[in-house]
Design an enzyme around this catalytic site. Structure first.
Site, PDB file in Angstrom:
ATOM      1  N   GLU A 184       0.842  -1.217   0.000  1.00 31.06           N
ATOM      2  CA  GLU A 184       0.000   0.000   0.000  1.00 31.06           C
ATOM      3  C   GLU A 184       0.870   1.257   0.000  1.00 31.06           C
ATOM      4  OE1 GLU A 184      -2.710  -0.488   3.327  1.00 31.06           O
ATOM      5  OE2 GLU A 184      -4.134  -1.522   2.043  1.00 31.06           O
ATOM      6  N   GLU A 378      -5.646  -8.038  -1.323  1.00 31.82           N
ATOM      7  CA  GLU A 378      -6.281  -7.844  -0.010  1.00 31.82           C
ATOM      8  C   GLU A 378      -7.720  -7.439  -0.219  1.00 31.82           C
ATOM      9  OE1 GLU A 378      -4.698  -5.327   3.095  1.00 31.82           O
ATOM     10  OE2 GLU A 378      -2.652  -5.771   2.470  1.00 31.82           O
TER      11      GLU A 378
HETATM   12  C1  BG6 Z   1      -4.402  -3.024   4.824  1.00 31.96           C
HETATM   13  C2  BG6 Z   1      -3.038  -3.447   5.314  1.00 31.96           C
HETATM   14  O1  BG6 Z   1      -4.471  -1.657   4.839  1.00 31.96           O
HETATM   15  O2  BG6 Z   1      -5.511  -3.365   5.555  1.00 31.96           O
HETATM   16  C3  BG6 Z   1      -3.039  -4.580   6.296  1.00 31.96           C
HETATM   17  O3  BG6 Z   1      -2.176  -3.746   4.250  1.00 31.96           O
HETATM   18  C4  BG6 Z   1      -4.218  -4.433   7.238  1.00 31.96           C
HETATM   19  O4  BG6 Z   1      -1.803  -4.596   6.966  1.00 31.96           O
HETATM   20  C5  BG6 Z   1      -5.507  -4.475   6.440  1.00 31.96           C
HETATM   21  O5  BG6 Z   1      -4.248  -5.346   8.291  1.00 31.96           O
HETATM   22  C6  BG6 Z   1      -6.760  -4.394   7.272  1.00 31.96           C
HETATM   23  O6  BG6 Z   1      -6.667  -3.303   8.140  1.00 31.96           O
HETATM   24  P1  BG6 Z   1      -6.936  -3.463   9.687  1.00 31.96           P
HETATM   25  O7  BG6 Z   1      -6.599  -2.153  10.265  1.00 31.96           O
HETATM   26  O8  BG6 Z   1      -8.380  -3.792   9.814  1.00 31.96           O
HETATM   27  O9  BG6 Z   1      -6.051  -4.544  10.154  1.00 31.96           O
END
Ligand code: BG6
Length: 479
Positions: A184, A378
């Protein structure tokens, strides 16, 4: 009859993680401290990540540090990988902790214990026929580089990063084909600590250091792509951006223009450099208007051209709705990328707006602009889960979320888009990046670990585990 989708043969179904959020063992195997190790647990974490003035010190009397033990993947990777294999994973996205390989970041020789650990993990994945997809740097810069050098503000860090990538490419050249440079990368615009490895000082103007640090990261990314291709012929090296399509709140041209500019800066600025190998035209005006003067050395621009990526990895959790002038009441609560509340969307328990159509829009926008293969690395729903008395975990809400997003990918494939794979976030419960909570769960696999650090670390299959297994076995036909 429900519609079925044709996912390409060889589609990389799997799950995604990051070293600092799963491994634990934060002082084992000669590992050095990194940024994630000094981030406390709890909802206050987001403020630390986004506001100026963080001190990067541990305050154990005041806080709990959930990343230190995380979910203990460091010792339990065999059990976890066996569970991924049971679901039929084709790919597993993980990151290498830079501080396991170079504990301080500026050493000249890598740490053998760290290298050996990832050898074992990759071997275990291959034993089960799972392809590793490796993020080289996922929000875990060596703390020493932050404290002594100012993180990516400092051009010297490019050389340290080069040493790191050469060491891991040389070591894992026969084990890893798919790589991504910075997780990201554009998120440093809102979370400099994670993305750029420094905090903005309290009285400091953020623009100059932020964009100079980005220039250094772009050079580092280009070096990684170039040397990766040299050391590992046939490797696929991508960028990784946080993509949240920006909608205009209404048809007022002022709002439409504002939404466009937000999209250019946040969604496209980094990807433009990494994909096209040059700075986008819109950036010139932005730099001027914010008094930013980039220190670009001879050869830098050529290097950017030589190190363009092979594919685009991106995360997708939400869209963003923008209005030029917004009141505080209109602002979204929790939507990590900001904007105003979208009246057409529901939000998760953490305020992240749920928008599956936005994923199809994201895929279309990215493909229209770049015509490179896309990899959804993701996507997922952070939610509270309940373990029933019989031990089952009925996470139908998560299945609903994932189903609708996979359908959106199926639609995008019908739109003619080249999508390489889907690794949903947090295939196993882990520490949340933004809040340091364990209770914000994304996994198909439940981990008994609670926000105060208690819990047996036992793993349990949720209902979504069995559902995803069928999705993969049917190559996305059975949703
Ligand atoms: C993304 C990141 O922004 O979102 C991850 O690359 C992160 O590291 C994921 O865990 C989900 O975000 P969060 O804050 O709910 O863990």
């Amino acid at each position: 009859m429900t519609k079925t989708y044709q996912f390409p043969k060889g589609f990389l179904w799997g799950g995604a993680t990051a070293a600092n959020q799963i491994e634990g063992g934060f002082e084992e195997g000669n590992k050095g401290m990194n940024v994630a190790d000094v981030l406390p647990g709890g909802k206050g974490r987001l403020q630390i990540l986004t506001q100026p003035g963080f001190d990067f010190h541990l305050h154990p009397e005041q806080y709990y540090y959930p990343n230190h033990e995380a979910i203990d993947f460091y010792h339990r990777y065999q059990e976890d990988i066996a569970l991924f294999a049971e679901m039929g994973f084709k790919a597993f996205r993980m990151s290498i902790a830079w501080t396991r390989i170079f504990p301080n970041g500026d050493e000249t020789e890598p740490n053998e214990e760290g290298l050996a650990f990832y050898d074992r993990v990759f071997d275990e994945l291959h034993k089960h026929g799972i392809e590793p997809v490796v993020t080289i740097s996922h929000y875990e810069m060596p703390l020493h580089l932050v404290k002594e050098y100012g993180g990516w503000r400092n051009r010297k860090v490019v050389t340290f990063f080069e040493r790191y990538v050469k060491a891991i490419f040389a070591r894992y050249k026969d084990k890893v084909k798919y790589w991504m440079t910075f997780n990201e990368i554009n998120s440093g615009l809102i979370m400099p600590i994670n993305g750029l490895g420094f905090a903005i000082e309290k009285e400091e103007d953020k623009y100059q250091p932020t964009f100079q640090a980005y220039h250094h990261q772009f050079l580092a990314s280009a070096i990684a792509v170039k040397t990766g291709h040299e050391i590992i012929p046939g490797s696929q090296i991508g960028c990784m951006i946080l993509f949240a399509p920006v909608y205009s709140y209404d048809s007022n041209p002022e709002n439409v223009m504002h939404a466009l500019q937000e999209e250019q800066l946040f969604n496209y600025y980094c990807a433009d450099v990494q994909v096209r190998g040059e700075y986008p035209a819109f950036l010139n005006r932005y730099l001027k208007e914010h008094d930013i003067e980039l220190d670009i050395e001879e050869g830098d621009l050529e290097l950017l051209k030589e190190g363009t990526v092979d594919y685009i990895g991106f995360s997708y959790y939400m869209s963003r709705t923008e209005k030029k002038v917004k009141t505080e009441e209109e602002a979204t609560e929790g939507n990590i990328v900001g904007g105003v509340r979208n009246p057409f969307l529901e939000a998760s328990d953490w305020g992240w707006e749920i928008d599956p159509v936005g994923l199809r829009i994201a895929l279309n926008k990215l493909y229209d602009r770049y015509q490179l293969p896309l990899f959804v690395v993701e996507n997922g729903l952070g939610a509270y889960d309940k373990v029933e008395e019989d031990g089952s975990i009925n996470d139908e809400y998560r299945i609903g979320y994932l189903r609708s997003h996979i359908q959106a990918i199926g639609e995008a494939i019908e739109d003619g888009i080249d999508v390489m794979g889907y690794t949903s976030w947090g295939c196993i419960d882990m520490v949340s990046m933004s809040t340091g909570e364990f209770s914000k769960r994304y996994g198909y696999i439940y981990v008994d670990k609670q926000d105060d650090g208690s819990g047996s670390l036992e793993r349990k299959r949720k209902n979504s585990f069995f559902w995803y297994k069928d999705v993969i076995a049917s190559n996305g036909n059975k949703l």
